[in-house]
Design an enzyme around this catalytic site. Structure first.
Site, PDB file in Angstrom:
ATOM      1  N   HIS A  90     -15.126  -1.241   4.455  1.00  0.00           N
ATOM      2  CA  HIS A  90     -15.005   0.157   4.855  1.00  0.00           C
ATOM      3  C   HIS A  90     -16.288   0.956   4.645  1.00  0.00           C
ATOM      4  O   HIS A  90     -16.387   2.102   5.106  1.00  0.00           O
ATOM      5  CB  HIS A  90     -13.885   0.833   4.054  1.00  0.00           C
ATOM      6  CG  HIS A  90     -12.509   0.352   4.413  1.00  0.00           C
ATOM      7  ND1 HIS A  90     -11.889  -0.683   3.767  1.00  0.00           N
ATOM      8  CD2 HIS A  90     -11.640   0.762   5.380  1.00  0.00           C
ATOM      9  CE1 HIS A  90     -10.688  -0.889   4.295  1.00  0.00           C
ATOM     10  NE2 HIS A  90     -10.511  -0.029   5.273  1.00  0.00           N
TER      11      HIS A  90
ATOM     12  N   CYS B 168      -7.898   1.431   1.988  1.00  0.00           N
ATOM     13  CA  CYS B 168      -8.954   0.625   1.391  1.00  0.00           C
ATOM     14  C   CYS B 168      -8.507   0.107   0.018  1.00  0.00           C
ATOM     15  O   CYS B 168      -8.308   0.876  -0.912  1.00  0.00           O
ATOM     16  CB  CYS B 168     -10.240   1.450   1.248  1.00  0.00           C
ATOM     17  SG  CYS B 168     -11.545   0.562   0.378  1.00  0.00           S
TER      18      CYS B 168
ATOM     19  N   SER C 164       0.792  -1.234   0.000  1.00  0.00           N
ATOM     20  CA  SER C 164       0.000   0.000   0.000  1.00  0.00           C
ATOM     21  C   SER C 164       0.821   1.278   0.000  1.00  0.00           C
ATOM     22  O   SER C 164       0.266   2.361  -0.196  1.00  0.00           O
ATOM     23  CB  SER C 164      -0.943   0.007   1.207  1.00  0.00           C
ATOM     24  OG  SER C 164      -1.924  -1.010   1.061  1.00  0.00           O
TER      25      SER C 164
END
Length: 586
Positions: A353, A366, A312
């Site tokens: 989420h 996310c 990420s």
């Protein structure tokens, strides 16, 4: 037989014998003086004229605060004059405290170099020298001579940036870069010691002396003085380097800290590490084998030579690409139910989420949001923006001659077609959008990317040399300020907002912005506990501080560390705080 006849016969025999003897002597003299004269003259000269190399002191390597990282250290070695005969190898081995078989092997090898002293033992202590000097009359031709080597002041701290010395390899001996250097000279073999070797090593001197059979100097015939090499000042801060290595607390991984304003590397960590002092006299075979057999690979420079899926921490680049491409704006949102279905495949998120905008998608990391924008962007646009930030190619940090820096991997359909492999699938783009799949980056590249986000698109090559970028022009990427505002606001929220995945990097002394990353090592469910440890996810964290007018950017990876926020985040925070506290105390 009359006396006269007897005398004539005897005289003829005597004359014949005299002529024969003189003929033999003449032939021997001809052989010695004409046929073998050159060899014997050289041998005689080698026993009385000796050329001694006077080693040049290597330049000192300093950190950015002019703290010496290395020192030149004198040592002594025992050598034997060429053409020495009738050596009692058992007694000589006992005197030098070496294995007789190894001593004999050195002597045999040295026979091919008739006019070059045979080095028998290096690194003699003062006690060794005293013992040898007391017994030199028993071993004609045995000598003790001085030389210089290195002492690495901070031992293993910063070894992957500083490097080490070693004997010249066969390739180096043949290289023009090492002309006029004797094979006994220690040269840089790693990192800064290797990259700046020409500047550091200086030029050796020479002393020509007349010696007796015991190697004692009788007369100085001529001498040229050695010239010390040039000093080199690295960009690293050795205090920060030490703090960064301690912050890992025994874990394996890498860290690169960069000055956001000029691209200078403040710390370069690769763990586990090694002590370069083990190499200064030529590393012991057992130690060398142990280092190479170590499954943790201490000789690998993870910051430059290992590439990992970024996870990420790659999302800010994807977000910038989507904003600049008009795919989304900062208010665009996506519904995350914890999974994205694509044909028969399911692409998961770490939690459901609900509806998230770009800001919350970065703050809470996310995956579904980034799957969706990855579909719209396509791999070519993702690759294009990644390369703008220096990803997928070596940084050229300044260690290439001593460390083989990796390019990493940045996939594209164009590259796939060129290599003749199968077509590119959308599912691969979805993985790429969250920093998985075929993407792999080095920690140095990720640090450079983080610095460029922090300084809002200033193209800043990272360098390990202090003032290494002072002559480089300051150019900017063609990215709108609003794009950086949106992404940097979210990176601040990762650490400082409720629900942010990087809350463990929150500091009491400075506002830090950053991004967590958890990079999958192997797909699928792991069964055994051993597999779970061996293939546990890598923990990433990128950060810069202060959030407003940033000065330092950091990229951290902890191998098989698990969650980036809880494992790598605190390391980044400790390094940033150490940097600011060190700056305040100077």
């Amino acid at each position: 037989m009359s006396n006269k006849e007897y005398f004539e016969r005897y005289s003829s025999l005597t004359l014949f014998i005299v002529i024969l003897v003189f003929s033999i002597l003449g032939m021997r003299i001809y052989q010695l003086q004409i046929l073998k004269g050159g060899d014997y003259r050289d041998a005689a000269n080698s026993n009385k004229i000796r050329v001694i190399t006077l080693p040049a002191a290597r330049g000192i390597i300093y950190d950015r605060n002019n703290i010496p990282l290395v020192k030149n250290q004198a040592y002594y070695y025992a050598s034997l004059m060429p053409e020495t005969r009738n050596i009692d190898t058992a007694a000589l081995a006992a005197l030098l405290n070496v294995d007789e078989r190894k001593l004999i092997a050195k002597l045999r090898k040295g026979e091919s170099h008739r006019f070059k002293a045979i080095v028998l033992k290096e690194g003699l202590t003062f006690k060794d020298v005293a013992v040898i000097e007391a017994r030199r009359s028993d071993f004609p031709g045995l000598m003790v001579e001085p030389n210089l080597t290195r002492h690495y002041v901070f031992n293993s701290i910063g070894s992957h940036a500083i490097g080490y010395l070693g004997r010249m390899t066969a390739r180096q001996i043949q290289s023009p870069d090492y002309d006029n250097i004797t094979p006994e000279t220690f040269v840089g073999q790693w990192a800064a010691e290797a990259f700046y070797d020409k500047e550091l090593r200086g030029s050796a001197g020479e002393k020509i002396i007349e010696v007796d059979a015991l190697g004692r100097q009788l007369k100085l015939i001529g001498q040229t003085e050695p010239h010390m090499g040039n000093d080199v000042t690295l960009s690293i801060d050795i205090g920060l380097q030490e703090a960064a290595e301690k912050a890992f607390r025994g874990k394996s991984g890498a860290l690169v800290a960069v000055n956001v304003r000029n691209g200078e590397v403040l710390a370069l960590v690769s763990l586990p590490t090694f002590d370069p002092n083990d190499f200064v006299m030529g590393i012991d075979t057992d130690k060398w084998n142990a280092l190479n057999r170590d499954k943790r690979h201490p000789l690998l420079n993870r910051a430059l030579q290992s590439s990992y899926p970024p996870g990420s921490v790659f999302k800010p680049v994807v977000a910038i690409a989507a904003l600049e491409g008009g795919i989304i704006d900062e208010y665009s949102s996506t519904q995350c139910n914890g999974v994205l279905e694509y044909g028969k495949h399911f692409f998961g998120c770490w939690k459901s989420h609900g509806r998230v905008s770009l800001h919350r998608a970065i703050v809470e990391s996310c995956d579904v949001f980034f799957y969706e924008i990855g579909k719209k962007l396509g791999i070519e646009k993702i690759e294009r923006y990644a390369r703008l930030f220096g990803l997928g190619k070596s940084t050229g940090i300044g260690l290439r001659r001593g460390v083989d820096e990796k390019d990493g991997t940045m996939p594209s359909t164009r590259r796939r077609r060129r290599s003749g492999n199968r077509q590119w699938f959308l599912g691969e783009t979805l993985n790429a959008a969250i920093g998985q799949g075929f993407i792999s980056l080095t920690p140095a590249q990720v640090a450079q990317m983080t610095a460029m986000i922090a300084n809002e698109g200033i193209i800043m090559p990272i360098t390990l040399l202090k003032d290494g970028n002072k002559d480089n022009p300051r150019e900017r990427l063609g990215i709108r300020p609003e794009t950086f505002d949106a992404v940097k606001s979210a990176l601040h929220g990762v650490i400082n907002e409720d629900g942010g995945t990087g809350k463990d990097a929150r500091s009491n002394i400075v506002q830090i912005s950053g991004k967590t990353g958890t990079a999958q090592v192997i797909a699928g469910r792991l069964k055994s506990e051993e597999q779970k440890q061996r293939y546990r996810d890598h923990a990433w964290f990128i950060a810069y501080a202060p959030s407003v007018k940033p000065e330092i950017a950091v990229a951290v990876i902890v191998e098989h560390g698990g969650h980036g926020g809880s494992v790598a985040g605190p390391i980044a925070r400790e390094v940033i705080e150490a940097y600011l506290q060190g700056k305040a105390s100077n």
